[in-house]
Scaffold this active site. Structure first.
Site, PDB file in Angstrom:
ATOM      1  N   CYS A 171      57.443  -3.038  48.750  1.00  0.00           N
ATOM      2  CA  CYS A 171      57.118  -1.977  49.673  1.00  0.00           C
ATOM      3  C   CYS A 171      56.457  -1.057  48.978  1.00  0.00           C
ATOM      4  CB  CYS A 171      58.309  -1.331  50.427  1.00  0.00           C
ATOM      5  SG  CYS A 171      58.050   0.166  51.605  1.00  0.00           S
ATOM      6  N   CYS A 222      49.821  -2.477  52.231  1.00  0.00           N
ATOM      7  CA  CYS A 222      51.228  -2.422  52.652  1.00  0.00           C
ATOM      8  C   CYS A 222      51.575  -3.762  53.001  1.00  0.00           C
ATOM      9  CB  CYS A 222      50.985  -1.695  53.918  1.00  0.00           C
ATOM     10  SG  CYS A 222      52.682  -2.126  55.058  1.00  0.00           S
TER      11      CYS A 222
END
Length: 265
Positions: free
Chosen positions: A83, A193
């Site tokens: 992440c 992302c």
């Protein structure tokens, strides 16, 4: 000595832990499985608290540390923080907390995009927290002489993936509205992302063949392979490993969606 050898063998066969704020890190898990298919994996998605990218820094750090600790208590021999937001917020703290654990984060693949010939224009799609974070600003400063870099916060995009929507017309309209102001001027797009690779096909369609797409999943997988090898923790097995999914949203539908995304072509 025999007991030490047995413990080392057990450590080598323990799973690699993969953590994300939701389901996006499964795109990195897929790359890990391609690079090291014989390893076992345990994936934890914190979908209850997703998205991380719009939360305060201290809350992101607290959640990330708590969830990495959960994976270590499950026996993970190494950790991938899959992440970008959590990496920027907490990976340095985690490395100081667990100096003996192979621990790899992920960051936007800005380097290969910026080092294309001819001073390219690069659009970095990421969460607001990643774009505003010091880690991203430092990364951008390294390459701003090599390329024109545009940071594009994308609040709302990861929620499509969390809902299992990776190709709907509403998603396409969302991306078209988001990207249309930039498509004529850019040479490449960085998917900053881990949720965004799941909507890569639509981004490619909107951007056209001229625009190259970059994401950091494969580089992260290769770095974890290197660190496990250096630590002597690569498994000696040759058969395919197992993949176990856990999620803070304790619903069978969430685990099933995780499996679907992992197998998605």
């Amino acid at each position: 000595m025999e007991e030490i050898k047995q413990n080392l063998a057990a450590d080598r066969n323990q799973p690699v832990g993969v953590f994300d704020s939701g389901l996006g890190g499964i795109s990195v898990l897929r790359e890990l499985y391609k690079v090291m298919p014989e390893e076992n994996y345990i994936y934890f998605g914190d979908s209850v608290n997703a998205p991380y990218g719009t939360k305060p820094l201290e809350e992101i750090r607290r959640l990330t540390i708590t969830n990495v600790d959960f994976l270590l208590r499950q026996g993970a021999k190494g950790i991938v923080v899959a992440c970008n937001t959590a990496t920027a917020a907490a990976v340095r703290i985690l490395r100081s907390m667990y100096p003996d654990i192979p621990l790899v984060g992920i960051e936007p693949a800005l380097k290969p995009a910026a080092l294309q010939p001819g001073h390219p224009t690069v659009l970095v799609m990421a969460t607001p927290m990643t774009i505003e974070g010091e880690k991203y600003k430092a990364l951008m400063a390294r390459y701003e002489q090599k390329a024109d870099i545009i940071g594009l916060p994308c609040p709302g995009l990861m929620e499509f993936v969390e809902a299992g929507n990776t190709q709907g017309e509403d998603l396409k309209r969302f991306l078209e509205e988001l990207l249309s102001p930039y498509l004529r001027e850019i040479d490449s797009i960085v998917l900053g992302c881990t949720h965004y690779p799941f909507v890569r096909r639509i981004i490619e369609e909107l951007a056209g063949e001229r625009v190259r797409i970059f994401d950091g999943g494969n580089g992260t997988a290769r770095e974890m392979c290197r660190r496990l090898t250096e630590a002597g923790l690569r498994t000696s097995r040759t058969e395919p490993g197992t993949v176990k999914f856990e999620n803070s949203l304790v619903k069978e539908e969430e685990i099933e969606l995780s499996r679907t995304l992992f197998q998605k072509k």
